[in-house]
Design a protein around this motif. Structure first.
Motif, PDB file in Angstrom:
ATOM      1  N   TRP A  72       0.564  -1.091   0.136  1.00  0.00           N
ATOM      2  CA  TRP A  72      -0.067   0.417   0.294  1.00  0.00           C
ATOM      3  C   TRP A  72       1.130   1.195  -0.347  1.00  0.00           C
ATOM      4  N   GLN A  75       2.388   1.981  -3.683  1.00  0.00           N
ATOM      5  CA  GLN A  75       1.761   2.550  -4.782  1.00  0.00           C
ATOM      6  C   GLN A  75       1.442   3.949  -4.382  1.00  0.00           C
ATOM      7  N   SER A  85       8.960  -1.050 -11.276  1.00  0.00           N
ATOM      8  CA  SER A  85       7.799  -0.891 -12.337  1.00  0.00           C
ATOM      9  C   SER A  85       7.744  -1.110 -13.327  1.00  0.00           C
TER      10      SER A  85
END
Length: 217
Positions: A72, A75, A85
């Protein structure tokens, strides 16, 4: 919007994971350092399983698994690209490493720690089980500075608290153990200011009912 509340315990490896990720993601939370012998009612109301870390949001949403808190946080903001990424398969590879740690290594580590604490004759057996699981990590670190390449990723920070514990069960043995790459990797993390901040000791919530802002930019 009010910052989420993080229930944490300084030496808990799972809570350590969450704190490190929040720092790396520059996410501010209100930290409540708890004692597991005196679990706050507020924590139990949010997460009846009564373990840390627990992240509670203003809208009553709760995240009570350490890896989920890490994901979390990253992100929301991942300035060091710990999720890698640019590689579509990277997250799956990281999660596979973390799963093996959580499902196999942690179990062997707990048995090793318990055997060492009570001077059980099975101590060396359980330590060898741990060694069987860290040998692939030692080999990976012989090729790269970090578990997945030249820079740290989610996997490094997710495993750090548990490998730290392993190294501290029998420090004298570990200092002389044939894991030079793991030694180097651990020392690199220890020298990172993030580690010192993550391990800062705060007054316990049960005593003071004080919250402390933690993380942020």
């Amino acid at each position: 919007m009010s910052q989420p509340i993080l229930y944490s315990l300084r030496r808990c490896p799972y809570a350590m994971r969450a704190r490190i990720a929040l720092l790396l993601a520059r996410q501010t939370v209100k930290l409540r350092d708890v004692v597991m012998k005196n679990i706050p009612a507020e924590l139990l109301a949010a997460s009846p399983k009564g373990t840390v870390p627990v992240l509670v949001f203003e809208d009553s949403r709760v995240i009570d698994e350490s890896l989920d808190i890490m994901l979390w946080a990253l992100q929301q903001n991942d300035p060091n690209d710990l999720l890698n990424s640019k590689r579509p398969d990277a997250l799956a590879s990281m999660l596979a490493i973390i799963k093996r740690n959580d499902m196999e290594f942690v179990d062997a580590l707990e048995k090793y720690k318990t055997a060492a604490r009570y001077h059980d004759s099975a101590e060396k057996t359980y330590r060898q089980q741990c060694e069987d699981l860290i040998s692939p990590l030692e080999q990976s670190l012989g090729k790269n500075d970090y578990l997945m390449g030249a820079r740290p990723t989610l996997a490094d920070y997710a495993l750090l608290p548990f490998l730290r514990q392993f190294s501290r069960v029998d420090r004298k043995w570990f200092i002389n153990a044939p894991y030079p790459n793991l030694h180097r990797w651990l020392n690199t993390h220890y020298q990172n200011p993030i580690y010192s901040i993550a391990m800062t000791q705060y007054p316990q919530w049960a005593d003071s009912h004080q919250e402390f802002l933690f993380g942020g930019g």
